[in-house]
Design a protein around this motif. Structure first.
Motif, PDB file in Angstrom:
ATOM      1  N   ALA A   8       0.834  -1.202   0.000  1.00  0.00           N
ATOM      2  CA  ALA A   8       0.000   0.000   0.000  1.00  0.00           C
ATOM      3  C   ALA A   8       0.865   1.247   0.000  1.00  0.00           C
ATOM      4  CB  ALA A   8      -0.927   0.016   1.214  1.00  0.00           C
ATOM      5  N   ALA A   9       0.308   2.323  -0.548  1.00  0.00           N
ATOM      6  CA  ALA A   9       0.952   3.634  -0.517  1.00  0.00           C
ATOM      7  C   ALA A   9      -0.049   4.661  -0.011  1.00  0.00           C
ATOM      8  CB  ALA A   9       1.464   4.020  -1.906  1.00  0.00           C
ATOM      9  N   VAL A  10       0.428   5.557   0.814  1.00  0.00           N
ATOM     10  CA  VAL A  10      -0.400   6.587   1.448  1.00  0.00           C
ATOM     11  C   VAL A  10      -0.379   7.864   0.616  1.00  0.00           C
ATOM     12  CG1 VAL A  10      -0.392   8.201   3.416  1.00  0.00           C
ATOM     13  CG2 VAL A  10      -0.252   5.725   3.810  1.00  0.00           C
ATOM     14  N   GLN A  11      -1.542   8.507   0.503  1.00  0.00           N
ATOM     15  CA  GLN A  11      -1.618   9.863  -0.043  1.00  0.00           C
ATOM     16  C   GLN A  11      -2.137  10.775   1.078  1.00  0.00           C
ATOM     17  OE1 GLN A  11      -2.245  10.706  -4.195  1.00  0.00           O
ATOM     18  NE2 GLN A  11      -4.164  11.761  -3.694  1.00  0.00           N
ATOM     19  N   LEU A  12      -1.276  11.694   1.506  1.00  0.00           N
ATOM     20  CA  LEU A  12      -1.517  12.499   2.697  1.00  0.00           C
ATOM     21  C   LEU A  12      -1.954  13.912   2.338  1.00  0.00           C
ATOM     22  CD1 LEU A  12      -1.120  12.780   5.843  1.00  0.00           C
ATOM     23  CD2 LEU A  12       1.221  13.540   5.320  1.00  0.00           C
ATOM     24  N   HIS A  13      -3.062  14.366   2.946  1.00  0.00           N
ATOM     25  CA  HIS A  13      -3.452  15.781   2.845  1.00  0.00           C
ATOM     26  C   HIS A  13      -2.665  16.528   3.919  1.00  0.00           C
ATOM     27  CE1 HIS A  13      -6.539  18.905   1.619  1.00  0.00           C
ATOM     28  NE2 HIS A  13      -5.802  19.492   2.560  1.00  0.00           N
ATOM     29  N   THR A  14      -1.613  17.183   3.480  1.00  0.00           N
ATOM     30  CA  THR A  14      -0.573  17.639   4.381  1.00  0.00           C
ATOM     31  C   THR A  14      -0.918  18.931   5.105  1.00  0.00           C
ATOM     32  OG1 THR A  14       0.911  16.771   2.693  1.00  0.00           O
ATOM     33  CG2 THR A  14       1.907  18.033   4.476  1.00  0.00           C
ATOM     34  N   GLY A 238      -0.309  14.716  -6.037  1.00  0.00           N
ATOM     35  CA  GLY A 238      -0.885  13.400  -5.740  1.00  0.00           C
ATOM     36  C   GLY A 238      -0.091  12.296  -6.413  1.00  0.00           C
ATOM     37  N   ASN A 239      -0.806  11.353  -7.006  1.00  0.00           N
ATOM     38  CA  ASN A 239      -0.198  10.216  -7.719  1.00  0.00           C
ATOM     39  C   ASN A 239       0.422   9.170  -6.796  1.00  0.00           C
ATOM     40  OD1 ASN A 239      -0.866  10.955 -10.383  1.00  0.00           O
ATOM     41  ND2 ASN A 239       0.854  12.393 -10.450  1.00  0.00           N
ATOM     42  N   ALA A 240      -0.228   8.899  -5.670  1.00  0.00           N
ATOM     43  CA  ALA A 240       0.114   7.679  -4.943  1.00  0.00           C
ATOM     44  C   ALA A 240      -0.171   6.510  -5.880  1.00  0.00           C
ATOM     45  CB  ALA A 240      -0.719   7.551  -3.673  1.00  0.00           C
ATOM     46  N   ALA A 241       0.776   5.581  -5.979  1.00  0.00           N
ATOM     47  CA  ALA A 241       0.621   4.532  -6.986  1.00  0.00           C
ATOM     48  C   ALA A 241       1.435   3.293  -6.640  1.00  0.00           C
ATOM     49  CB  ALA A 241       1.065   5.054  -8.358  1.00  0.00           C
ATOM     50  N   VAL A 249       0.660   0.635 -14.106  1.00  0.00           N
ATOM     51  CA  VAL A 249       0.048   1.158 -12.892  1.00  0.00           C
ATOM     52  C   VAL A 249      -0.990   0.152 -12.397  1.00  0.00           C
ATOM     53  CG1 VAL A 249      -1.300   3.037 -11.879  1.00  0.00           C
ATOM     54  CG2 VAL A 249       0.421   3.542 -13.624  1.00  0.00           C
ATOM     55  N   LEU A 250      -0.732  -0.437 -11.238  1.00  0.00           N
ATOM     56  CA  LEU A 250      -1.652  -1.415 -10.662  1.00  0.00           C
ATOM     57  C   LEU A 250      -2.720  -0.750  -9.796  1.00  0.00           C
ATOM     58  CD1 LEU A 250       0.911  -4.168  -9.572  1.00  0.00           C
ATOM     59  CD2 LEU A 250      -0.318  -3.955 -11.749  1.00  0.00           C
ATOM     60  N   ALA A 251      -2.376   0.377  -9.194  1.00  0.00           N
ATOM     61  CA  ALA A 251      -3.319   1.144  -8.378  1.00  0.00           C
ATOM     62  C   ALA A 251      -2.842   2.587  -8.368  1.00  0.00           C
ATOM     63  CB  ALA A 251      -3.392   0.593  -6.958  1.00  0.00           C
ATOM     64  N   HIS A 252      -3.784   3.523  -8.331  1.00  0.00           N
ATOM     65  CA  HIS A 252      -3.420   4.935  -8.472  1.00  0.00           C
ATOM     66  C   HIS A 252      -4.452   5.816  -7.794  1.00  0.00           C
ATOM     67  CE1 HIS A 252      -3.663   8.836 -10.741  1.00  0.00           C
ATOM     68  NE2 HIS A 252      -2.388   8.840 -10.397  1.00  0.00           N
ATOM     69  N   ARG A 253      -3.984   6.913  -7.188  1.00  0.00           N
ATOM     70  CA  ARG A 253      -4.874   7.900  -6.585  1.00  0.00           C
ATOM     71  C   ARG A 253      -4.455   9.284  -7.069  1.00  0.00           C
ATOM     72  NH1 ARG A 253      -8.378   6.984  -2.487  1.00  0.00           N
ATOM     73  NH2 ARG A 253      -9.272   8.818  -1.471  1.00  0.00           N
ATOM     74  N   SER A 254      -5.375  10.001  -7.695  1.00  0.00           N
ATOM     75  CA  SER A 254      -5.078  11.325  -8.227  1.00  0.00           C
ATOM     76  C   SER A 254      -5.177  12.372  -7.120  1.00  0.00           C
ATOM     77  CB  SER A 254      -6.057  11.679  -9.345  1.00  0.00           C
ATOM     78  OG  SER A 254      -7.368  11.854  -8.818  1.00  0.00           O
ATOM     79  N   ALA A 255      -4.671  13.563  -7.394  1.00  0.00           N
ATOM     80  CA  ALA A 255      -4.782  14.666  -6.437  1.00  0.00           C
ATOM     81  C   ALA A 255      -6.245  14.981  -6.149  1.00  0.00           C
ATOM     82  CB  ALA A 255      -4.064  15.896  -6.982  1.00  0.00           C
ATOM     83  N   GLN A 257      -8.708  13.033  -5.984  1.00  0.00           N
ATOM     84  CA  GLN A 257      -9.326  12.034  -5.103  1.00  0.00           C
ATOM     85  C   GLN A 257      -8.989  12.264  -3.644  1.00  0.00           C
ATOM     86  OE1 GLN A 257      -7.812   8.718  -7.692  1.00  0.00           O
ATOM     87  NE2 GLN A 257      -9.790   7.806  -7.201  1.00  0.00           N
ATOM     88  N   GLY A 258      -8.042  13.155  -3.379  1.00  0.00           N
ATOM     89  CA  GLY A 258      -7.736  13.543  -2.013  1.00  0.00           C
ATOM     90  C   GLY A 258      -6.960  12.496  -1.229  1.00  0.00           C
ATOM     91  N   GLU A 259      -7.046  12.658   0.085  1.00  0.00           N
ATOM     92  CA  GLU A 259      -6.306  11.787   0.984  1.00  0.00           C
ATOM     93  C   GLU A 259      -6.860  10.365   0.961  1.00  0.00           C
ATOM     94  OE1 GLU A 259      -4.633  13.132   4.997  1.00  0.00           O
ATOM     95  OE2 GLU A 259      -6.477  12.065   5.581  1.00  0.00           O
ATOM     96  N   GLY A 260      -5.968   9.397   1.128  1.00  0.00           N
ATOM     97  CA  GLY A 260      -6.401   8.007   1.148  1.00  0.00           C
ATOM     98  C   GLY A 260      -5.235   7.072   0.899  1.00  0.00           C
ATOM     99  N   ILE A 261      -5.531   5.855   0.512  1.00  0.00           N
ATOM    100  CA  ILE A 261      -4.504   4.858   0.245  1.00  0.00           C
ATOM    101  C   ILE A 261      -4.781   4.176  -1.092  1.00  0.00           C
ATOM    102  CG2 ILE A 261      -4.054   4.416   2.686  1.00  0.00           C
ATOM    103  CD1 ILE A 261      -5.695   1.780   2.335  1.00  0.00           C
ATOM    104  N   VAL A 262      -3.753   3.567  -1.634  1.00  0.00           N
ATOM    105  CA  VAL A 262      -3.904   2.650  -2.765  1.00  0.00           C
ATOM    106  C   VAL A 262      -3.262   1.334  -2.373  1.00  0.00           C
ATOM    107  CG1 VAL A 262      -4.053   4.383  -4.582  1.00  0.00           C
ATOM    108  CG2 VAL A 262      -1.798   3.562  -3.866  1.00  0.00           C
ATOM    109  N   CYS A 263      -3.859   0.230  -2.798  1.00  0.00           N
ATOM    110  CA  CYS A 263      -3.353  -1.108  -2.480  1.00  0.00           C
ATOM    111  C   CYS A 263      -3.331  -1.964  -3.742  1.00  0.00           C
ATOM    112  CB  CYS A 263      -4.235  -1.809  -1.445  1.00  0.00           C
ATOM    113  SG  CYS A 263      -4.224  -1.083   0.191  1.00  0.00           S
ATOM    114  N   ALA A 264      -2.383  -2.867  -3.800  1.00  0.00           N
ATOM    115  CA  ALA A 264      -2.321  -3.837  -4.891  1.00  0.00           C
ATOM    116  C   ALA A 264      -1.368  -4.954  -4.485  1.00  0.00           C
ATOM    117  CB  ALA A 264      -1.844  -3.189  -6.184  1.00  0.00           C
ATOM    118  N   GLU A 265      -1.445  -6.061  -5.185  1.00  0.00           N
ATOM    119  CA  GLU A 265      -0.498  -7.154  -4.991  1.00  0.00           C
ATOM    120  C   GLU A 265       0.619  -7.029  -6.018  1.00  0.00           C
ATOM    121  OE1 GLU A 265      -2.908 -10.704  -5.225  1.00  0.00           O
ATOM    122  OE2 GLU A 265      -2.942 -10.858  -3.039  1.00  0.00           O
TER     123      GLU A 265
END
Length: 294
Positions: A8-14, A238-241, A249-255, A257-265
């Protein structure tokens, strides 16, 4: 031998310069990742502070054995995960580095100091030692590397990690083109800036031959612009991936989409990159404004 692992990768609203708030948010988001089954979790570059031209950041610089390092160590031990991120770290000699630490089950896998500060980052820390190649160490027979933000934009990162790591823990704190610039300049420069912030990570996965767990920041920024009589107004890209060894790109979060996580195997294990690394310093074109700011 390759093993399939949930990461997993974190996308933080700093909150700029607010270490306590940012660490609390990282803990909350990392717990979400654990609930999703993640065993490896990446936090962003500057996960305690973010970065902008803001004096509060100086007051939030951490000691090498301070709150940030303690959080990474203790959280990884308590939840039996691999956890990594970078923060502004003051060394015993008084110098400051952008230091990436990675822990597994409370044990330090290794550390990496970012090689070159990017643009206004030069006001906050110094570049790492030339002997620091970003290879952190080995955990459970997996060779772990680290790279952050504009290290992904330089070919020397791929050269030093290629064939030496099986997975890369990474993170960025990448700014947009200023939103208070004229609209035509936004349309001219921002699409390529946004594209490069993700594409350079995909490039490195292919060139190095290892998957990348890439964390990021999101949210608006406003601060003075060093050397210019105007303010910077913009946002983190953004661009947690999660990126596989072929750059997919197996999982991605744009700016947006805000704060959150992305997960993949991902498959952990040597892949053996064969694509040639370009014979130049910059992996991708920086664009006019970043080149000027650099």
């Amino acid at each position: 031998m390759k093993t399939l692992t949930k990461v997993a990768a974190v996308q933080l609203h700093t909150k700029i310069g607010d270490s306590a708030a940012n660490i609390a948010s990282c803990a909350y988001l990392a717990m979400q990742a654990i609930q999703e089954g993640a065993k490896w979790i990446a936090l962003p570059e500057f996960f305690t502070t973010g970065v902008s031209w803001n004096p509060q950041i100086v007051n939030a610089i951490q000691n090498a054995d301070g709150e940030a390092a303690g959080f990474l160590r203790d959280f990884s031990a308590r939840h039996e995960v691999v956890l990594g991120g970078s923060f502004l770290c003051r060394l015993s000699d008084g110098s400051v580095r952008n230091r990436y630490l990675c822990f597994a089950n409370g044990n330090l896998i290794g550390r990496h100091d970012k090689d070159l500060p990017t643009m206004w980052e030069n006001y906050f820390y110094e570049g790492g030692d030339s002997s620091d190649d970003g290879v952190l160490g080995t955990y459970d027979k997996t060779r772990v590397g680290a790279a952050v933000c504009w290290e992904f934009m330089r070919t020397m990162t791929a050269r030093r990690l290629r064939h030496h790591v099986d997975v890369i823990m990474g993170g960025s704190c990448w700014w947009s083109i200023p939103t208070n610039f004229p609209a035509f300049l936004q349309r001219l420069w921002e699409p390529s800036n946004r594209h490069a912030s993700l594409a350079c990570i995909q490039d490195n996965a292919r060139l190095i031959g290892a998957p990348i767990i890439h964390a990021s920041h999101c949210g608006k920024i406003e601060c003075p612009m060093p050397g210019l009589p105007i303010k910077y107004k913009g946002y983190f890209e953004g661009n947690a991936a999660i990126i596989d060894t072929d750059g997919n790109v197996l999982a991605h979060r744009s700016a947006e989409q805000g704060e959150g996580i992305v997960c993949a195997e991902i498959l952990l294990g040597a892949n053996g990159a064969t694509e040639q690394i370009p014979d130049r310093f910059w992996l991708r074109d920086r664009g006019f404004l970043p080149t000027f700011a650099w």
